[in-house]
Scaffold this motif. Structure first.
Motif, short mmCIF file in Angstrom:
data_model
loop_
_atom_site.label_atom_id
_atom_site.label_comp_id
_atom_site.label_asym_id
_atom_site.label_seq_id
_atom_site.Cartn_x
_atom_site.Cartn_y
_atom_site.Cartn_z
N PRO A 62 57.73 22.87 66.88
CA PRO A 62 56.61 22.62 67.32
C PRO A 62 55.51 23.41 66.58
O PRO A 62 55.60 24.25 66.20
N THR A 63 54.24 22.42 66.24
CA THR A 63 53.26 23.15 65.40
C THR A 63 52.56 23.95 66.63
O THR A 63 52.27 23.49 67.70
N GLU A 64 51.65 24.59 65.83
CA GLU A 64 50.56 25.47 66.64
C GLU A 64 49.69 24.27 67.31
O GLU A 64 49.18 24.59 68.58
N GLU A 65 49.21 23.32 66.76
CA GLU A 65 48.44 22.19 67.28
C GLU A 65 49.10 21.51 68.55
O GLU A 65 48.51 21.19 69.41
#
Length: 194
Positions: free
Chosen positions: A82-85
């Protein structure tokens, strides 16, 4: 004062959170041999982990009532990293159809937690890594955590509930259960007064 029974169970994978099934699937009665207690809330057939069972109907009602916002903690193994976004989206709430979820607490678990082997392994893809994410929510929409991770592009492969409020799964293995301690019962009741 009336004496109630409170049991913590580690619900195994592919077990229904009920005591009977007309289709012959595994249910709580295959593991818990305590009469006249019922699960507080649900945990999906394909999810694992902490389930609270009790005969305390008032507490059962309060725990199930969204007004009390009891936090539930999940360890979620997702496909990809998972990305920070994506994590930020979970933290602000995501739209599931036309309903926006309440903000969740979401963070990557590093190092990955040590958990038991599941009876059926997750699907494994050579070129796609998996990541464990801790997600805390106070809502209880149907399959909410799975829908949330899918909505931000990281499908859930495995989901384990590790806490309900101050109650922790601890070292219980799948299918094992134990009574709550007096301190745990007191803490649970205190949370209900808020």
């Amino acid at each position: 004062m009336e004496k109630f029974t409170y049991i913590l169970l580690n619900k195994p994978y592919e077990v229904l959170t009920q005591f009977s099934d007309e289709n012959g699937r595994a249910t709580l009665k295959d593991f818990v041999k305590v009469p006249n207690i019922y699960p507080v809330g649900r945990l999906d057939y394909d999810s694992e982990g902490l389930v609270l069972l009790t005969d305390d109907k008032i507490l059962q009602h309060k725990l199930a009532n969204p007004k009390f916002k009891i936090e539930k903690t999940y360890w979620v193994q997702v496909e990809g990293i998972p990305t920070e976004e994506a994590l930020a989206q979970l933290r602000t709430g995501v739209y599931l159809k036309d309903v926006k979820t309440l903000p969740a607490k979401a963070s990557i678990i590093t190092p990955a937690p040590t958990v038991w082997e599941r009876s059926k392994p997750i699907r494994f893809r050579q070129n796609i890594p998996t990541t464990w994410v801790e997600i805390k929510i106070t809502q209880g929409m149907n399959r909410q955590v799975r829908k949330m991770t899918a909505a931000v592009g990281f499908p859930t492969l495995r989901l384990i509930r590790v806490a309900i409020g101050t109650l922790l799964l601890g070292n219980l293995q799948p299918g094992e259960y134990r009574p709550l301690t007096p301190a745990e019962i007191k803490s649970l009741r205190n949370n209900m007064k808020k």
